[in-house]
Design an enzyme around this catalytic site. Structure first.
Site, mmCIF file in Angstrom:
data_model
loop_
_atom_site.group_PDB
_atom_site.id
_atom_site.type_symbol
_atom_site.label_atom_id
_atom_site.label_comp_id
_atom_site.label_asym_id
_atom_site.label_seq_id
_atom_site.Cartn_x
_atom_site.Cartn_y
_atom_site.Cartn_z
ATOM 1 N N ASN A 150 0.808 -1.223 0.000
ATOM 2 C CA ASN A 150 0.000 0.000 0.000
ATOM 3 C C ASN A 150 0.836 1.265 0.000
ATOM 4 O O ASN A 150 0.410 2.304 -0.490
ATOM 5 C CB ASN A 150 -0.956 0.006 1.197
ATOM 6 C CG ASN A 150 -0.312 -0.418 2.493
ATOM 7 O OD1 ASN A 150 0.379 -1.434 2.556
ATOM 8 N ND2 ASN A 150 -0.500 0.353 3.531
ATOM 9 N N SER A 198 -10.988 -5.344 -0.506
ATOM 10 C CA SER A 198 -11.794 -4.334 0.174
ATOM 11 C C SER A 198 -12.498 -3.468 -0.862
ATOM 12 O O SER A 198 -11.871 -3.021 -1.826
ATOM 13 C CB SER A 198 -10.852 -3.468 1.022
ATOM 14 O OG SER A 198 -11.567 -2.414 1.606
ATOM 15 N N ALA A 199 -13.796 -3.221 -0.656
ATOM 16 C CA ALA A 199 -14.574 -2.498 -1.667
ATOM 17 C C ALA A 199 -14.084 -1.066 -1.895
ATOM 18 O O ALA A 199 -14.038 -0.587 -3.027
ATOM 19 C CB ALA A 199 -16.045 -2.476 -1.255
ATOM 20 N N HIS A 200 -13.693 -0.383 -0.798
ATOM 21 C CA HIS A 200 -13.437 1.056 -0.970
ATOM 22 C C HIS A 200 -12.131 1.351 -1.707
ATOM 23 O O HIS A 200 -11.876 2.501 -2.065
ATOM 24 C CB HIS A 200 -13.518 1.799 0.373
ATOM 25 C CG HIS A 200 -12.383 1.604 1.323
ATOM 26 N ND1 HIS A 200 -11.463 2.594 1.575
ATOM 27 C CD2 HIS A 200 -12.020 0.565 2.094
ATOM 28 C CE1 HIS A 200 -10.598 2.163 2.495
ATOM 29 N NE2 HIS A 200 -10.913 0.922 2.814
ATOM 30 N N CYS A 324 -3.855 4.784 7.790
ATOM 31 C CA CYS A 324 -4.070 4.318 9.168
ATOM 32 C C CYS A 324 -2.822 4.508 10.024
ATOM 33 O O CYS A 324 -2.857 4.306 11.228
ATOM 34 C CB CYS A 324 -4.539 2.867 9.197
ATOM 35 S SG CYS A 324 -3.549 1.808 8.178
HETATM 36 N N1 PLP Z 1 -4.579 -4.182 3.479
HETATM 37 C C1 PLP Z 1 -4.014 -3.186 2.793
HETATM 38 C C2 PLP Z 1 -2.818 -3.466 1.954
HETATM 39 C C3 PLP Z 1 -4.548 -1.898 2.866
HETATM 40 O O1 PLP Z 1 -3.971 -0.909 2.186
HETATM 41 C C4 PLP Z 1 -5.687 -1.674 3.676
HETATM 42 C C5 PLP Z 1 -6.253 -0.309 3.818
HETATM 43 O O2 PLP Z 1 -5.584 0.673 3.690
HETATM 44 C C6 PLP Z 1 -6.242 -2.758 4.361
HETATM 45 C C7 PLP Z 1 -5.670 -3.998 4.247
HETATM 46 C C8 PLP Z 1 -7.442 -2.583 5.241
HETATM 47 O O3 PLP Z 1 -8.620 -2.528 4.491
HETATM 48 P P1 PLP Z 1 -9.930 -1.829 5.102
HETATM 49 O O4 PLP Z 1 -9.675 -0.368 5.086
HETATM 50 O O5 PLP Z 1 -11.033 -2.240 4.176
HETATM 51 O O6 PLP Z 1 -10.130 -2.395 6.469
#
Ligand code: PLP
Length: 378
Positions: A150, A198-200, A324
């Protein structure tokens, strides 16, 4: 409207996705577990979405479990697999650059008696197959290595990494939250037993996601309640959210090749422009296979928090890393794992583009960046 270059944090809802969700928020309803007409209608919509998500991943609809997002999908994969396989072993391997929803879940499992290995990565963030092979033991039950990172966007060689696991029947989970919808994600080709999305991140709604569970793989539920999702994920369906995820998956799959080429061209223009503004800029992971929309850039001698704040003041939304982790001080665990010099790590800006990012927006971003760099001096 700001210029939004933070699609890896969340991507705006596509109008067609919203349209598909609206009937289930106004006028139509039903609990998909109810036996009457409205319930059956709702169930039909859930099953259509399941087929749409399965289409994006090239799996069977029965192999999709809906969750409350990527974090929950990752937790279900790790905890569910470890608890189900406890008799077979107790060793779990994750890469050092995983999202916190994998890393912290694995650390919690370690606190409950599982052995945990965090695999190192090279300077592009990639796990070396030899390092995975040498970490495997007779007690290894699960390996979790993300598809695309990410923060820097590099794509792991999952097919190659999975070879050593198949021979030993070790479960292979991958977090495809960032790769799904941006590059092809075919669970059969990747060799994954478990895969999260993840949808968003694919222009769907926030708070809904899915876990692919290969047929024959058994997991222990992490929530307890009703029998939804074959008892693996109890709780009344998030009907509109699931419908939105299905539509987002369908659209992401349809437009994938064209959008990826477009994003890559825009990203390359942005990087070229940055190189002209700051010849000392370092592009993280640029030598490795990367997501087409992501550019993680070191601006030597600059403070990334100040750069991002100044860009934000001028209407350009970028980030200094994962959303996050934005309350954390200092370089992220990902940048540390790359072995990046701490001063350089504090100069990283992540630009993550979307299908609606226009040429004009890239030009405006570069012009604004030029002004911000000139004003802030060194
Ligand atoms: N995994 C990765 C690589 C992410 O970038 C993210 C969110 O930024 C997540 C998991 C978590 O997903 P969610 O925001 O739907 O909980």
């Amino acid at each position: 409207m700001p210029i939004y270059l933070d699609h890896n944090a969340t991507a705006p809802l596509r109008p067609q996705v919203l349209e598909s969700m609206l009937p289930w928020l106004q006028g139509r309803w039903g609990n998909a577990s109810s036996a009457h007409g409205p319930g059956r209608e709702a169930l039909k919509a859930v099953e259509q979405a399941r087929a749409q998500v399965a289409g994006l991943l090239n799996c069977r609809p029965e192999e999709i479990v809906f969750t409350g997002g990527g974090t929950e999908a990752n937790n279900l994969a790790l905890r569910g697999a470890c608890l189900a396989r406890r008799k077979q072993g107790d060793h779990v391997i994750v890469s050092a650059v995983e999202h916190h929803s994998v890393l912290r879940c694995a650390e919690d499992l370690a606190g409950q008696g599982f052995q945990l290995t965090r695999l190192p990565v090279d300077e592009d963030g990639l796990v070396r197959p030899e390092s995975l092979e040498s970490a495997l033991t007779g007690r290894t039950i699960l390996v979790s290595i993300m598809h695309a990172n990410n923060e820097i966007g590099t794509i792991q060689p999952l097919q190659r990494l999975g070879e050593a696991l198949r021979k030993r029947s070790i479960l292979f989970h991958t977090d495809a939250v960032q790769s799904a919808g941006k590059v092809p994600v075919d669970v059969r080709r990747l060799g994954a037993d478990l895969l999260s999305l993840s949808a968003h991140k694919i222009h769907g709604p926030q708070g809904v996601g899915a876990l692919f569970v290969r047929q024959g793989v058994s997991l222990r539920p992490i929530l307890h309640g009703g029998g939804q999702e074959s008892g693996l994920r109890p709780g009344t369906y998030n009907l509109a959210g699931i419908v939105g995820l299905g539509t987002a998956a369908l659209l992401a799959g349809r437009g994938l090749a064209v959008e990826a080429a477009y994003l890559e061209a825009q990203r390359d223009r942005l990087e070229q422009g940055i190189r002209e503004l700051e010849p000392r800029a370092v592009f993280l992971g640029a030598a490795a296979p990367r997501l087409p929309n992501t550019s993680s850039v070191c601006f030597p001698g600059r403070d990334n928090q100040a750069l991002a704040a100044n860009l934000d003041l001028r209407g350009i939304a970028v980030s200094t890393g994962a959303a996050c982790g934005s309350g954390d001080r200092g370089p992220s665990h990902v940048l540390k794992a790359l072995g990046l010099d701490p001063a350089l790590a504090r100069s990283v800006i992540r630009f993550s583009l979307g299908g609606s990012t226009s040429m004009e927006e890239i030009s405006e971003t570069l012009a604004t960046l030029k002004a911000v760099l000139a004003e802030s001096g060194r």
